[in-house]
Design a protein around this motif. Structure first.
Motif, PDB file in Angstrom:
ATOM      1  N   UNK A   1     -81.491 -35.922  95.550  1.00 20.91           N
ATOM      2  CA  UNK A   1     -82.745 -35.230  95.858  1.00 20.91           C
ATOM      3  C   UNK A   1     -83.584 -35.142  94.590  1.00 20.91           C
ATOM      4  N   UNK A   2     -84.813 -35.612  94.677  1.00 21.00           N
ATOM      5  CA  UNK A   2     -85.754 -35.553  93.563  1.00 21.00           C
ATOM      6  C   UNK A   2     -86.879 -34.599  93.958  1.00 21.00           C
ATOM      7  N   UNK A   3     -86.717 -33.343  93.601  1.00 18.94           N
ATOM      8  CA  UNK A   3     -87.669 -32.320  94.031  1.00 18.94           C
ATOM      9  C   UNK A   3     -89.073 -32.574  93.475  1.00 18.94           C
ATOM     10  N   UNK A   4     -89.145 -33.054  92.243  1.00 16.90           N
ATOM     11  CA  UNK A   4     -90.462 -33.326  91.655  1.00 16.90           C
ATOM     12  C   UNK A   4     -91.176 -34.420  92.434  1.00 16.90           C
ATOM     13  N   UNK A   5     -90.440 -35.471  92.800  1.00 16.30           N
ATOM     14  CA  UNK A   5     -91.037 -36.548  93.585  1.00 16.30           C
ATOM     15  C   UNK A   5     -91.461 -36.034  94.963  1.00 16.30           C
ATOM     16  N   UNK A   6     -90.618 -35.215  95.575  1.00 16.05           N
ATOM     17  CA  UNK A   6     -90.920 -34.672  96.895  1.00 16.05           C
ATOM     18  C   UNK A   6     -92.209 -33.855  96.863  1.00 16.05           C
ATOM     19  N   UNK A   7     -92.343 -33.010  95.866  1.00 18.44           N
ATOM     20  CA  UNK A   7     -93.541 -32.173  95.770  1.00 18.44           C
ATOM     21  C   UNK A   7     -94.782 -33.021  95.510  1.00 18.44           C
ATOM     22  N   UNK A   8     -94.654 -34.015  94.663  1.00 18.41           N
ATOM     23  CA  UNK A   8     -95.808 -34.850  94.319  1.00 18.41           C
ATOM     24  C   UNK A   8     -96.250 -35.739  95.474  1.00 18.41           C
ATOM     25  N   UNK A   9     -95.325 -36.053  96.375  1.00 14.71           N
ATOM     26  CA  UNK A   9     -95.640 -37.014  97.430  1.00 14.71           C
ATOM     27  C   UNK A   9     -95.587 -36.432  98.838  1.00 14.71           C
ATOM     28  N   UNK A  10     -95.339 -35.154  98.948  1.00  8.51           N
ATOM     29  CA  UNK A  10     -95.403 -34.505 100.252  1.00  8.51           C
ATOM     30  C   UNK A  10     -94.301 -34.908 101.206  1.00  8.51           C
ATOM     31  N   UNK A  11     -93.115 -35.212 100.680  1.00  6.82           N
ATOM     32  CA  UNK A  11     -91.997 -35.554 101.553  1.00  6.82           C
ATOM     33  C   UNK A  11     -91.053 -34.366 101.666  1.00  6.82           C
ATOM     34  N   UNK A  12     -90.229 -34.393 102.718  1.00  6.15           N
ATOM     35  CA  UNK A  12     -89.251 -33.335 102.941  1.00  6.15           C
ATOM     36  C   UNK A  12     -87.870 -33.946 103.067  1.00  6.15           C
ATOM     37  N   UNK A  13     -86.937 -33.482 102.249  1.00  9.26           N
ATOM     38  CA  UNK A  13     -85.550 -33.948 102.340  1.00  9.26           C
ATOM     39  C   UNK A  13     -84.833 -33.187 103.461  1.00  9.26           C
ATOM     40  N   UNK A  14     -84.127 -33.937 104.297  1.00 13.93           N
ATOM     41  CA  UNK A  14     -83.366 -33.342 105.398  1.00 13.93           C
ATOM     42  C   UNK A  14     -82.046 -34.098 105.524  1.00 13.93           C
ATOM     43  N   UNK A  15     -81.132 -33.569 106.334  1.00 16.13           N
ATOM     44  CA  UNK A  15     -79.903 -34.311 106.607  1.00 16.13           C
ATOM     45  C   UNK A  15     -80.188 -35.405 107.635  1.00 16.13           C
ATOM     46  N   UNK A  16     -79.269 -36.332 107.767  1.00 15.79           N
ATOM     47  CA  UNK A  16     -79.488 -37.488 108.644  1.00 15.79           C
ATOM     48  C   UNK A  16     -79.708 -37.061 110.088  1.00 15.79           C
ATOM     49  N   UNK A  17     -78.929 -36.098 110.559  1.00 13.95           N
ATOM     50  CA  UNK A  17     -79.046 -35.679 111.954  1.00 13.95           C
ATOM     51  C   UNK A  17     -80.426 -35.109 112.250  1.00 13.95           C
ATOM     52  N   UNK A  18     -80.941 -34.267 111.351  1.00 16.50           N
ATOM     53  CA  UNK A  18     -82.278 -33.710 111.542  1.00 16.50           C
ATOM     54  C   UNK A  18     -83.319 -34.813 111.525  1.00 16.50           C
ATOM     55  N   UNK A  19     -83.174 -35.743 110.607  1.00 17.10           N
ATOM     56  CA  UNK A  19     -84.123 -36.854 110.511  1.00 17.10           C
ATOM     57  C   UNK A  19     -84.152 -37.655 111.813  1.00 17.10           C
ATOM     58  N   UNK A  20     -82.987 -37.957 112.349  1.00 16.47           N
ATOM     59  CA  UNK A  20     -82.928 -38.754 113.575  1.00 16.47           C
ATOM     60  C   UNK A  20     -83.541 -38.000 114.757  1.00 16.47           C
ATOM     61  N   UNK A  21     -83.290 -36.707 114.837  1.00 13.45           N
ATOM     62  CA  UNK A  21     -83.814 -35.924 115.957  1.00 13.45           C
ATOM     63  C   UNK A  21     -85.335 -35.763 115.909  1.00 13.45           C
ATOM     64  N   UNK A  22     -85.888 -35.642 114.697  1.00 13.18           N
ATOM     65  CA  UNK A  22     -87.295 -35.276 114.564  1.00 13.18           C
ATOM     66  C   UNK A  22     -88.243 -36.452 114.397  1.00 13.18           C
ATOM     67  N   UNK A  23     -87.754 -37.616 114.072  1.00 12.03           N
ATOM     68  CA  UNK A  23     -88.632 -38.725 113.684  1.00 12.03           C
ATOM     69  C   UNK A  23     -89.126 -39.531 114.875  1.00 12.03           C
ATOM     70  N   UNK A  24     -90.366 -39.955 114.770  1.00  8.15           N
ATOM     71  CA  UNK A  24     -90.933 -40.903 115.733  1.00  8.15           C
ATOM     72  C   UNK A  24     -90.599 -42.339 115.330  1.00  8.15           C
ATOM     73  N   UNK A  25     -90.480 -42.558 114.040  1.00  7.77           N
ATOM     74  CA  UNK A  25     -90.059 -43.847 113.486  1.00  7.77           C
ATOM     75  C   UNK A  25     -88.946 -43.563 112.481  1.00  7.77           C
ATOM     76  N   UNK A  26     -87.864 -44.320 112.572  1.00 10.43           N
ATOM     77  CA  UNK A  26     -86.774 -44.217 111.611  1.00 10.43           C
ATOM     78  C   UNK A  26     -86.675 -45.562 110.896  1.00 10.43           C
ATOM     79  N   UNK A  27     -86.817 -45.547 109.580  1.00  6.40           N
ATOM     80  CA  UNK A  27     -86.811 -46.789 108.805  1.00  6.40           C
ATOM     81  C   UNK A  27     -85.670 -46.755 107.803  1.00  6.40           C
ATOM     82  N   UNK A  28     -84.849 -47.807 107.808  1.00  5.24           N
ATOM     83  CA  UNK A  28     -83.645 -47.856 106.977  1.00  5.24           C
ATOM     84  C   UNK A  28     -83.923 -48.544 105.647  1.00  5.24           C
ATOM     85  N   UNK A  29     -83.559 -47.859 104.557  1.00  7.14           N
ATOM     86  CA  UNK A  29     -83.752 -48.400 103.208  1.00  7.14           C
ATOM     87  C   UNK A  29     -82.558 -48.091 102.321  1.00  7.14           C
TER      88      UNK A  29
END
Length: 335
Positions: free
Chosen positions: A181-209
């Motif tokens: 988790x890079x909190x500084x990057x998250x704050x600068x770019x407006x992203x939210x870190x979540x666990x995989x299950x939350x990400x899968x449930x909430x996302x309209x698009x899931x992209x693997x990287x």
């Protein structure tokens, strides 16, 4: 003084990079077979014949085994024109005193562009629409925007961060699941870190990287697909082994998820999955490409040059950029 010989077995090696190698005192040998098929099909004996006496090898998808390295005692560096290295026996290379590099950063923008293109193509149902039009049916299919949707990224390396920058233009809500988790990057770019299950449930698009490893293999399977929205789209431009393709096929046919954009497939490493890949590619809600996300003219030129630069610094006894080094066995005794 002996002129170092650099052998290239990958397709699409550009003139500018060839000129760079020659300007730095190298003989460049572009294998004839690479001009047509690339090197993934070459046997051990064929590779030994092509590479005998080479000081450096710029490789695509050939398997780099201990047996091969032992048969090529003059080879100092194996430079991947790409970022994956699962086909290279890294431990053997290190033990035998060789250097292995990847072309870090060369294709990030190209793959990120491709990922966004797949999101748009699947969401806007471009393939289905054109297939209908070819058949004479010009009925409008209702599709979905990417604008202001929730996009979940599994993995946040160089390519993932390039995707983040592109998604900002769509005002997307970006969720990320990553090992660190890079909190500084998250704050600068407006992203939210979540666990995989939350990400899968909430996302309209899931992209693997994410990279392929023991912990990520088959990360997307029957159980995890069941967590996703029925309107969701899965994008995979990373590695085929991240997804259990049989489970994905059933999910797409059964309406568990709405669609998929696929650049990689399990059948690339497991021929037993070829029929599954063929079925996936035939589905109207799948937009597919043959592991070509990095293969733009510009992306190939960049990765060619990064690989060539790694070759030159190693042949001159210097160190490649740290992000490019996979193994460096110089100074170690062979065994």
């Amino acid at each position: 003084m002996t002129i170092p010989r650099v052998v290239v077995t990958q397709r699409f090696f550009d003139d500018e990079t060839t000129a760079y190698l020659r300007a730095n005192g190298c003989e460049v040998d572009i294998a004839e077979s690479s001009k047509v098929e690339g090197d993934g099909h070459l046997t051990h004996d064929q590779l030994v014949g092509i590479l005998s006496g080479a000081d450096a090898w710029i490789v695509g998808h050939a398997r780099v085994t201990r047996e091969l390295l032992e048969a090529l005692p003059e080879l100092k560096i194996v430079a991947r024109r790409g970022v994956g290295y699962e086909r290279v026996d890294v431990e053997a290379a290190r033990a035998l005193g060789r250097v292995v590099t990847i072309a870090a950063g060369g294709n990030d923008a190209s793959v990120a562009d491709h990922a966004l293109g797949l999101m748009l193509a699947v969401g806007r149902r471009l393939r289905e629409t054109q297939m209908n039009m070819v058949a004479g049916n010009w009925t409008i299919l209702i599709s979905s925007d990417l604008y202001r949707k929730t996009v979940g990224l599994i993995g946040l390396g160089r390519i993932g961060r390039n995707v983040v920058q592109r998604l900002k233009g769509f005002e997307a809500r970006i969720l990320v699941s990553a090992r660190t988790v890079d909190e500084a990057y998250a704050e600068a770019n407006g992203i939210t870190y979540v666990d995989v299950e939350t990400l899968l449930r909430d996302s309209d698009y899931v992209s693997l990287h994410a990279p392929l490893s023991a912990t990520t293999r088959n990360l997307i399977n029957k159980d995890t697909l069941a967590l996703m929205k029925p309107t969701a789209v899965l994008i995979n431009t990373a590695r085929g082994g991240l997804v259990e393709d049989r489970d994905l096929l059933e999910a797409l046919k059964g309406g568990t998820i709405a669609g998929a954009g696929l650049d990689v497939f399990l059948s690339e490493t497991d021929p037993g999955y070829r029929s599954v890949s063929d079925e996936l590619v035939a589905l109207p809600n799948v937009v597919a490409s043959p592991h070509s996300a990095a293969s733009s003219v510009e992306g190939l030129a960049r990765t060619n040059m990064v690989a060539a630069q790694c070759v030159i610094v190693v042949l001159n006894g210097r160190d490649p950029p740290s992000g490019c080094v996979v193994a460096d066995g110089r100074g170690r005794a062979s065994r």
